[in-house]
Design an enzyme around this catalytic site. Structure first.
Site, PDB file in Angstrom:
ATOM      1  N   LYS A 184      48.474 -47.209  -2.369  1.00 58.98           N
ATOM      2  CA  LYS A 184      49.305 -46.135  -2.927  1.00 58.98           C
ATOM      3  C   LYS A 184      49.296 -44.972  -1.949  1.00 58.98           C
ATOM      4  CE  LYS A 184      48.631 -42.581  -5.548  1.00 58.98           C
ATOM      5  NZ  LYS A 184      49.598 -41.708  -4.857  1.00 58.98           N
ATOM      6  N   GLU A 259      36.687 -41.637   1.851  1.00 58.98           N
ATOM      7  CA  GLU A 259      36.835 -40.762   3.028  1.00 58.98           C
ATOM      8  C   GLU A 259      37.388 -39.445   2.505  1.00 58.98           C
ATOM      9  OE1 GLU A 259      35.832 -41.363   5.934  1.00 58.98           O
ATOM     10  OE2 GLU A 259      35.745 -43.530   6.136  1.00 58.98           O
ATOM     11  N   CYS A 293      41.553 -33.715   8.573  1.00 59.27           N
ATOM     12  CA  CYS A 293      40.242 -33.620   7.920  1.00 59.27           C
ATOM     13  C   CYS A 293      39.135 -33.289   8.924  1.00 59.27           C
ATOM     14  CB  CYS A 293      39.934 -34.908   7.187  1.00 59.27           C
ATOM     15  SG  CYS A 293      40.207 -36.357   8.215  1.00 59.27           S
ATOM     16  N   GLU A 392      37.915 -25.956   2.210  1.00 62.53           N
ATOM     17  CA  GLU A 392      38.856 -26.628   3.112  1.00 62.53           C
ATOM     18  C   GLU A 392      40.237 -25.989   2.924  1.00 62.53           C
ATOM     19  OE1 GLU A 392      39.651 -30.805   2.257  1.00 62.53           O
ATOM     20  OE2 GLU A 392      39.643 -31.228   4.398  1.00 62.53           O
TER      21      GLU A 392
HETATM   22  P1  NAD Z   1      44.500 -35.538  -2.566  1.00 66.80           P
HETATM   23  O1  NAD Z   1      43.087 -35.850  -2.885  1.00 66.80           O
HETATM   24  O2  NAD Z   1      45.203 -34.502  -3.369  1.00 66.80           O
HETATM   25  O3  NAD Z   1      45.394 -36.854  -2.725  1.00 66.80           O
HETATM   26  C1  NAD Z   1      45.063 -38.042  -2.038  1.00 66.80           C
HETATM   27  C2  NAD Z   1      45.691 -39.224  -2.762  1.00 66.80           C
HETATM   28  O4  NAD Z   1      45.090 -39.340  -4.058  1.00 66.80           O
HETATM   29  C3  NAD Z   1      47.202 -39.118  -3.004  1.00 66.80           C
HETATM   30  O5  NAD Z   1      47.771 -40.395  -2.816  1.00 66.80           O
HETATM   31  C4  NAD Z   1      47.275 -38.711  -4.465  1.00 66.80           C
HETATM   32  O6  NAD Z   1      48.491 -39.104  -5.098  1.00 66.80           O
HETATM   33  C5  NAD Z   1      46.100 -39.471  -5.046  1.00 66.80           C
HETATM   34  N1  NAD Z   1      45.577 -38.950  -6.311  1.00 66.80           N
HETATM   35  C6  NAD Z   1      45.637 -37.680  -6.797  1.00 66.80           C
HETATM   36  N2  NAD Z   1      45.037 -37.615  -7.997  1.00 66.80           N
HETATM   37  C7  NAD Z   1      44.582 -38.865  -8.275  1.00 66.80           C
HETATM   38  C8  NAD Z   1      43.855 -39.426  -9.364  1.00 66.80           C
HETATM   39  N3  NAD Z   1      43.494 -38.698 -10.423  1.00 66.80           N
HETATM   40  N4  NAD Z   1      43.538 -40.739  -9.301  1.00 66.80           N
HETATM   41  C9  NAD Z   1      43.896 -41.504  -8.234  1.00 66.80           C
HETATM   42  N5  NAD Z   1      44.584 -41.013  -7.180  1.00 66.80           N
HETATM   43  C10 NAD Z   1      44.917 -39.717  -7.195  1.00 66.80           C
HETATM   44  O7  NAD Z   1      44.544 -35.249  -1.012  1.00 66.80           O
HETATM   45  P2  NAD Z   1      45.783 -34.798  -0.131  1.00 66.80           P
HETATM   46  O8  NAD Z   1      46.088 -33.386  -0.490  1.00 66.80           O
HETATM   47  O9  NAD Z   1      46.852 -35.833  -0.221  1.00 66.80           O
HETATM   48  O10 NAD Z   1      45.173 -34.912   1.343  1.00 66.80           O
HETATM   49  C11 NAD Z   1      44.371 -33.952   1.908  1.00 66.80           C
HETATM   50  C12 NAD Z   1      42.900 -34.291   1.722  1.00 66.80           C
HETATM   51  O11 NAD Z   1      42.616 -35.557   2.319  1.00 66.80           O
HETATM   52  C13 NAD Z   1      41.998 -33.298   2.435  1.00 66.80           C
HETATM   53  O12 NAD Z   1      40.902 -33.003   1.606  1.00 66.80           O
HETATM   54  C14 NAD Z   1      41.533 -34.064   3.671  1.00 66.80           C
HETATM   55  O13 NAD Z   1      40.320 -33.620   4.218  1.00 66.80           O
HETATM   56  C15 NAD Z   1      41.439 -35.433   3.144  1.00 66.80           C
HETATM   57  N6  NAD Z   1      41.476 -36.416   4.233  1.00 66.80           N
HETATM   58  C16 NAD Z   1      40.304 -37.039   4.589  1.00 66.80           C
HETATM   59  C17 NAD Z   1      40.287 -37.963   5.633  1.00 66.80           C
HETATM   60  C18 NAD Z   1      39.024 -38.671   6.037  1.00 66.80           C
HETATM   61  O14 NAD Z   1      39.112 -39.601   6.823  1.00 66.80           O
HETATM   62  N7  NAD Z   1      37.867 -38.281   5.540  1.00 66.80           N
HETATM   63  C19 NAD Z   1      41.479 -38.248   6.321  1.00 66.80           C
HETATM   64  C20 NAD Z   1      42.642 -37.589   5.945  1.00 66.80           C
HETATM   65  C21 NAD Z   1      42.629 -36.680   4.883  1.00 66.80           C
END
Ligand code: NAD
Length: 505
Positions: A184, A259, A293, A392
């Site tokens: 997803k 992650e 990230c 962040e």
């Molecule tokens: P987010 O956590 O808001 O969303 C990530 C994903 O989770 C999306 O697909 C979203 O639709 C889904 N999601 C949201 N609520 C959910 C739920 N209740 N159940 C299941 N899925 C759900 O993150 P974002 O804003 O899309 O991305 C930014 C974040 O991602 C930052 O915190 C960044 O640090 C992190 N990130 C981490 C890495 C890593 O490798 N550690 C890499 C890239 C991004």
């Protein structure tokens, strides 16, 4: 700027990729994919609902036995062909990634797409090299060996900052190891995940091995994580959502790979090459508009270099060109959405009450006013426990703080709940070496910040999660290890049976 009609036509069949074809979602709710450089809607699609997730999981389960039974060589061949198809389609992938995310086209062309092609080629090779303990007689009466087996149908959830690369990082090790997958993507950036899945099919990866459900987190995401036929969840995203995903996966006793967020320190010792550190800090904090990230977010600079570092960084930030992301001359595109720009600006506005905004801290006007742009921003004078140092921000914002002793610098770098990445800047190998040992993060760079490699693991310590993406280490996540033990004695009453039968004959 992009032509919205082209995107609408390209994905006219829908934004769900299930069993080898695009189809519309059935949730009854629509989602817009918006070009953040203009605010124009590029594509409107029907979101996936639970029924679409069920269909994708069914497709993944149906494809599983044959894909899991394929030889490593067969899976490797398919992935090699997949890498070639991706390379052929590089320009469509780069253009689409830039349109939906607003990232500069030179970043999409030189980083996101070639990185993805290289990851695919890496996993094509790695599929033939799954490692395990060697078979042998670890007791004289037995021969033991390990089988490294796929886990099953994997459910993955990805964020919007690097949609193509995140899809690749999740999908490739899973399928290389013989699993099938339902991914997803973030609902605001589904397009390159769909192109990635289409390319897999074009390369001959069987239908149902790679499925994409473009849906909202709360319904499609939670339904996928909690699905009884999903054997494992791998998640990349924020720490807050990661906690919720962990609760759901734990309730189902699912294997989990997380992650999560980061707040990378950038530690500059007083013997560092000042120009190298300043360039590294600007590039490391502004890449992908800071929506990375591992981006450099907290620069700690030893007092003798502090003033010169701040002024060098401010000067370099002033040279960065904001503009149309499709223009190869643009250095910094917009943030991913207007809503996210508002969130980033909120951090900076609140910081004005307790710190100094040296440069930036505003959206540009003129031609760029309709996009979600935000100027490169440098903040000083913030306390270690302030919001801009601890949270962040995920935008083009760098906070710089001074420190005196090496002990203090390392302690400040570690004073965070996160532990994804960090860098240390010094010309003294012993000082830099100490930082690599003592900084608690999944990656520590010395005299650089950001580069990643397909061969090397990426993943967090502490609240940045657990498990590794890329590299052979990712197979630890996507395989389960079975111990197989053969008796070599062929006797009915074995030595160890004494514990049950005593010494009776
Ligand atoms: P987010 O956590 O808001 O969303 C990530 C994903 O989770 C999306 O697909 C979203 O639709 C889904 N999601 C949201 N609520 C959910 C739920 N209740 N159940 C299941 N899925 C759900 O993150 P974002 O804003 O899309 O991305 C930014 C974040 O991602 C930052 O915190 C960044 O640090 C992190 N990130 C981490 C890495 C890593 O490798 N550690 C890499 C890239 C991004």
């Amino acid at each position: 700027m992009g032509n919205p009609d082209r995107v609408q036509d390209r994905f006219a069949a829908g934004a769900q990729y299930i069993a080898g074809r695009l189809r519309p979602g059935t949730s009854g709710r629509t989602q817009d994919v918006v070009d953040p450089a203009t605010g124009e809607t590029l594509y409107r699609y029907e979101l996936a609902g639970p029924a679409d997730v069920d269909a994708a999981v069914r497709a993944a389960r149906t494809a599983l036995p044959e894909w899991a039974a394929a030889s490593p060589g067969e899976r490797s061949d398919a992935l090699h062909r997949f890498a070639a198809v991706l390379a052929d389609r590089s320009e469509e992938l780069a253009h689409t990634e830039t349109l939906q995310c607003g990232k500069p086209i030179k970043l999409s062309r030189e980083f996101d797409v070639p990185g993805t092609v290289d990851n695919t080629a890496f996993f094509a090779g790695a599929a033939r090299h799954l490692q395990g303990q060697s078979a042998g007689e670890y007791s004289p009466d037995h021969t033991s060996y390990v089988r490294r087996e796929p886990i099953g149908a994997v459910g993955s959830i990805a964020p919007w900052n690097y949609p193509l690369q995140m899809a690749a990082w999740k999908i490739l090790p899973a399928v290389a190891a013989g699993n099938t997958i339902v991914l997803k993507p973030a609902e605001i950036t589904p397009l390159t995940s769909l192109l990635f899945a289409e390319a897999a099919s074009a390369a001959g990866v069987p239908d149902g091995v790679v499925n994409i459900v473009s849906g909202a987190g709360r319904d499609a995401g939670e339904h996928l994580v909690g699905h009884p036929d999903i054997a494992m969840t791998s998640f990349t995203g924020s720490t807050a959502v990661g906690r919720r995903v962990a609760e759901l996966a734990t309730a189902g006793v699912k294997r989990l790979h997380l992650e999560l967020g980061g707040k990378a320190p950038f530690l500059v010792f007083d013997d560092a090459d000042l120009q190298a550190a300043a360039h590294g800090a600007v590039a490391g904090s502004l890449i992908n508009s800071g929506q990375d990230c591992t981006a450099a977010t907290r620069a700690y600079v030893q007092r003798p270099l502090y003033e010169a570092f701040v002024s060098a960084v401010a000067d370099l930030m002033a040279t960065v060109r904001l503009g149309d992301p499709l223009d190869p001359a643009t250095d910094l595109g917009p943030l991913v959405s207007h809503a996210h720009r508002g969130r980033v600006a909120g951090f900076v506005e609140r910081a004005r009450g307790y710190a100094t905004v040296v440069t930036g801290g505003e959206a540009p006007g003129g031609d760029l006013a309709r996009g979600a742009y935000y100027r490169p921003t440098l903040i000083t004078g913030a306390a270690q426990d302030s919001e801009v140092v601890r949270s962040e921000i995920f935008g083009p914002v760098l906070v710089v703080l001074p420190f005196d002793t090496d002990d203090e610098g390392i302690a400040l770098a570690n004073d965070t709940p996160y532990g994804l990445a960090a860098s240390a800047w010094s010309r003294d190998v012993y000082r830099a070496g100490r930082a690599t040992r003592e900084i608690q993060a999944g990656c520590v760079w010395v005299n650089d910040h950001i580069p990643i490699l397909s061969e090397m693991p990426h993943g967090g310590y502490k609240a940045s999660g657990y498990g590794k993406d890329m590299s052979a280490y990712s197979f630890e996540e996507y395989t389960q290890v079975k111990h197989v033990m053969y008796d070599n004695t062929a006797v009915a009453r074995k030595d160890w049976h004494r514990t049950v039968f005593g010494d009776r004959p």
